[in-house]
Design a protein around this motif. Sequence first.
Motif, PDB file in Angstrom:
ATOM      1  N   GLY A   1     -29.456  76.867  33.374  1.00  0.00           N
ATOM      2  CA  GLY A   1     -29.937  76.316  34.638  1.00  0.00           C
ATOM      3  C   GLY A   1     -31.420  76.449  34.871  1.00  0.00           C
ATOM      4  N   THR A   2     -32.170  77.020  33.938  1.00  0.00           N
ATOM      5  CA  THR A   2     -33.597  77.204  34.178  1.00  0.00           C
ATOM      6  C   THR A   2     -34.391  75.943  33.866  1.00  0.00           C
ATOM      7  OG1 THR A   2     -34.003  78.050  31.943  1.00  0.00           O
ATOM      8  CG2 THR A   2     -33.477  79.667  33.659  1.00  0.00           C
ATOM      9  N   GLY A   3     -34.049  75.260  32.802  1.00  0.00           N
ATOM     10  CA  GLY A   3     -34.769  74.062  32.424  1.00  0.00           C
ATOM     11  C   GLY A   3     -36.130  74.333  31.820  1.00  0.00           C
ATOM     12  N   SER A   4     -36.516  75.602  31.695  1.00  0.00           N
ATOM     13  CA  SER A   4     -37.816  75.917  31.128  1.00  0.00           C
ATOM     14  C   SER A   4     -37.728  76.821  29.900  1.00  0.00           C
ATOM     15  CB  SER A   4     -38.698  76.593  32.175  1.00  0.00           C
ATOM     16  OG  SER A   4     -38.100  77.809  32.581  1.00  0.00           O
ATOM     17  N   GLU A   5     -36.549  77.286  29.575  1.00  0.00           N
ATOM     18  CA  GLU A   5     -36.363  78.152  28.405  1.00  0.00           C
ATOM     19  C   GLU A   5     -35.299  77.558  27.504  1.00  0.00           C
ATOM     20  OE1 GLU A   5     -35.471  82.126  29.524  1.00  0.00           O
ATOM     21  OE2 GLU A   5     -37.150  82.270  30.884  1.00  0.00           O
ATOM     22  N   PHE A   6     -35.558  77.654  26.219  1.00  0.00           N
ATOM     23  CA  PHE A   6     -34.614  77.127  25.243  1.00  0.00           C
ATOM     24  C   PHE A   6     -34.354  78.218  24.229  1.00  0.00           C
ATOM     25  CE2 PHE A   6     -32.815  74.511  22.002  1.00  0.00           C
ATOM     26  CZ  PHE A   6     -32.211  73.494  22.700  1.00  0.00           C
ATOM     27  N   SER A   7     -33.124  78.637  24.116  1.00  0.00           N
ATOM     28  CA  SER A   7     -32.765  79.712  23.211  1.00  0.00           C
ATOM     29  C   SER A   7     -32.053  79.167  21.984  1.00  0.00           C
ATOM     30  CB  SER A   7     -31.847  80.701  23.944  1.00  0.00           C
ATOM     31  OG  SER A   7     -31.379  81.674  23.043  1.00  0.00           O
ATOM     32  N   LEU A   8     -32.400  79.710  20.842  1.00  0.00           N
ATOM     33  CA  LEU A   8     -31.745  79.331  19.591  1.00  0.00           C
ATOM     34  C   LEU A   8     -30.759  80.408  19.142  1.00  0.00           C
ATOM     35  CD1 LEU A   8     -34.750  77.745  17.667  1.00  0.00           C
ATOM     36  CD2 LEU A   8     -32.812  76.568  18.672  1.00  0.00           C
ATOM     37  N   ASN A   9     -30.230  81.169  20.081  1.00  0.00           N
ATOM     38  CA  ASN A   9     -29.275  82.223  19.735  1.00  0.00           C
ATOM     39  C   ASN A   9     -28.023  81.673  19.054  1.00  0.00           C
ATOM     40  OD1 ASN A   9     -30.935  84.166  20.818  1.00  0.00           O
ATOM     41  ND2 ASN A   9     -29.891  84.198  22.788  1.00  0.00           N
ATOM     42  N   MET A  10     -27.574  80.526  19.480  1.00  0.00           N
ATOM     43  CA  MET A  10     -26.360  79.951  18.910  1.00  0.00           C
ATOM     44  C   MET A  10     -26.558  79.499  17.466  1.00  0.00           C
ATOM     45  SD  MET A  10     -24.105  80.390  21.040  1.00  0.00           S
ATOM     46  CE  MET A  10     -24.057  80.971  22.703  1.00  0.00           C
ATOM     47  N   VAL A  11     -27.808  79.355  17.059  1.00  0.00           N
ATOM     48  CA  VAL A  11     -28.094  78.996  15.669  1.00  0.00           C
ATOM     49  C   VAL A  11     -27.646  80.132  14.744  1.00  0.00           C
ATOM     50  CG1 VAL A  11     -29.977  78.510  14.061  1.00  0.00           C
ATOM     51  CG2 VAL A  11     -29.933  77.417  16.286  1.00  0.00           C
ATOM     52  N   ILE A  12     -27.757  81.356  15.211  1.00  0.00           N
ATOM     53  CA  ILE A  12     -27.279  82.497  14.422  1.00  0.00           C
ATOM     54  C   ILE A  12     -25.772  82.371  14.213  1.00  0.00           C
ATOM     55  CG2 ILE A  12     -26.983  85.013  14.395  1.00  0.00           C
ATOM     56  CD1 ILE A  12     -29.616  85.179  15.956  1.00  0.00           C
ATOM     57  N   LEU A  13     -25.067  81.948  15.243  1.00  0.00           N
ATOM     58  CA  LEU A  13     -23.625  81.750  15.133  1.00  0.00           C
ATOM     59  C   LEU A  13     -23.289  80.647  14.130  1.00  0.00           C
ATOM     60  CD1 LEU A  13     -21.173  83.065  16.479  1.00  0.00           C
ATOM     61  CD2 LEU A  13     -21.169  81.194  18.097  1.00  0.00           C
ATOM     62  N   GLY A  14     -24.046  79.550  14.152  1.00  0.00           N
ATOM     63  CA  GLY A  14     -23.844  78.483  13.174  1.00  0.00           C
ATOM     64  C   GLY A  14     -24.137  78.946  11.762  1.00  0.00           C
ATOM     65  N   GLY A  15     -25.188  79.755  11.595  1.00  0.00           N
ATOM     66  CA  GLY A  15     -25.506  80.329  10.290  1.00  0.00           C
ATOM     67  C   GLY A  15     -24.435  81.285   9.821  1.00  0.00           C
ATOM     68  N   LEU A  16     -23.879  82.059  10.757  1.00  0.00           N
ATOM     69  CA  LEU A  16     -22.784  82.969  10.419  1.00  0.00           C
ATOM     70  C   LEU A  16     -21.570  82.183   9.935  1.00  0.00           C
ATOM     71  CD1 LEU A  16     -21.770  86.103  12.312  1.00  0.00           C
ATOM     72  CD2 LEU A  16     -20.013  84.501  11.732  1.00  0.00           C
ATOM     73  N   PHE A  17     -21.251  81.125  10.634  1.00  0.00           N
ATOM     74  CA  PHE A  17     -20.114  80.276  10.264  1.00  0.00           C
ATOM     75  C   PHE A  17     -20.337  79.662   8.886  1.00  0.00           C
ATOM     76  CE2 PHE A  17     -17.701  76.170  10.992  1.00  0.00           C
ATOM     77  CZ  PHE A  17     -16.445  76.751  10.876  1.00  0.00           C
ATOM     78  N   ALA A  18     -21.529  79.109   8.660  1.00  0.00           N
ATOM     79  CA  ALA A  18     -21.841  78.499   7.363  1.00  0.00           C
ATOM     80  C   ALA A  18     -21.838  79.539   6.258  1.00  0.00           C
ATOM     81  CB  ALA A  18     -23.194  77.791   7.426  1.00  0.00           C
ATOM     82  N   GLY A  19     -22.412  80.710   6.526  1.00  0.00           N
ATOM     83  CA  GLY A  19     -22.437  81.773   5.521  1.00  0.00           C
ATOM     84  C   GLY A  19     -21.058  82.281   5.175  1.00  0.00           C
ATOM     85  N   TYR A  20     -20.203  82.389   6.180  1.00  0.00           N
ATOM     86  CA  TYR A  20     -18.829  82.834   5.942  1.00  0.00           C
ATOM     87  C   TYR A  20     -18.073  81.827   5.085  1.00  0.00           C
ATOM     88  CZ  TYR A  20     -14.066  84.422   6.813  1.00  0.00           C
ATOM     89  OH  TYR A  20     -12.779  84.853   6.660  1.00  0.00           O
ATOM     90  N   LEU A  21     -18.177  80.557   5.452  1.00  0.00           N
ATOM     91  CA  LEU A  21     -17.469  79.520   4.694  1.00  0.00           C
ATOM     92  C   LEU A  21     -18.007  79.405   3.267  1.00  0.00           C
ATOM     93  CD1 LEU A  21     -17.161  76.679   7.350  1.00  0.00           C
ATOM     94  CD2 LEU A  21     -15.359  78.211   6.553  1.00  0.00           C
ATOM     95  N   ALA A  22     -19.327  79.441   3.136  1.00  0.00           N
ATOM     96  CA  ALA A  22     -19.932  79.280   1.817  1.00  0.00           C
ATOM     97  C   ALA A  22     -19.642  80.472   0.921  1.00  0.00           C
ATOM     98  CB  ALA A  22     -21.432  79.077   1.950  1.00  0.00           C
ATOM     99  N   SER A  23     -19.614  81.667   1.485  1.00  0.00           N
ATOM    100  CA  SER A  23     -19.355  82.848   0.674  1.00  0.00           C
ATOM    101  C   SER A  23     -17.917  82.907   0.191  1.00  0.00           C
ATOM    102  CB  SER A  23     -19.688  84.118   1.453  1.00  0.00           C
ATOM    103  OG  SER A  23     -21.077  84.192   1.658  1.00  0.00           O
ATOM    104  N   GLY A  24     -17.044  82.159   0.810  1.00  0.00           N
ATOM    105  CA  GLY A  24     -15.664  82.097   0.354  1.00  0.00           C
ATOM    106  C   GLY A  24     -15.483  81.122  -0.791  1.00  0.00           C
ATOM    107  N   SER A  25     -16.550  80.428  -1.164  1.00  0.00           N
ATOM    108  CA  SER A  25     -16.494  79.492  -2.282  1.00  0.00           C
ATOM    109  C   SER A  25     -17.579  79.895  -3.276  1.00  0.00           C
ATOM    110  CB  SER A  25     -16.705  78.057  -1.785  1.00  0.00           C
ATOM    111  OG  SER A  25     -18.036  77.900  -1.353  1.00  0.00           O
ATOM    112  N   ALA A  26     -17.929  78.996  -4.129  1.00  0.00           N
ATOM    113  CA  ALA A  26     -18.964  79.283  -5.122  1.00  0.00           C
ATOM    114  C   ALA A  26     -20.367  79.070  -4.575  1.00  0.00           C
ATOM    115  CB  ALA A  26     -18.753  78.397  -6.345  1.00  0.00           C
ATOM    116  N   ALA A  27     -20.498  78.660  -3.316  1.00  0.00           N
ATOM    117  CA  ALA A  27     -21.803  78.362  -2.724  1.00  0.00           C
ATOM    118  C   ALA A  27     -22.508  79.642  -2.289  1.00  0.00           C
ATOM    119  CB  ALA A  27     -21.624  77.428  -1.536  1.00  0.00           C
TER     120      ALA A  27
END
Length: 146
Positions: free
Chosen positions: A35-61
């Motif tokens: 609701g501030t409209g003046s701050e933008f946080s990229l905290n959720m990017v860590i969650l996306g990286g965690l998801f990608a890292g988890y999926l990739a580490s379960g394969s050969a990637a």
Amino acid sequence: MSPRGPLQLSATWTYAIVGGVASIPLTVGAYWLSGTGSEFSLNMVILGGLFAGYLASGSAADGTAAGVRAGVIGSAPGVVWILAEAVPAALAAGGPTTFRVAAVGLAVGLGVLPPIIGAVGGFVGGKIGGWLAGKTGRRPPSAVGN
């Protein structure tokens, strides 16, 4: 041309796109709910990286590389936000034309910051995701005996 064809991606890129695209609505939602409209946080990017890292580490990637790439992809809303805010403000600034051109150049240059921050966040998320994959037994056995 590669034998895999022009449209096939590596496993690392596939998981990076999944994690990065998954983090975009979370990032936008966190911004909207703040609701501030003046701050933008990229905290959720860590969650996306965690998801990608988890999926990739379960394969050969590579989980860390997938996390970094997911962080860069997931930072797209930050780039759009900076460019949508800073470029019009720079164009509306008073002063000589050279000042306005420099201000627009600076505003566009600031658009590089979210992908850099997203890459760092994705790196952290990818490392944690890879670690979680190892702890939960998702990681494939190593080909080299230790």
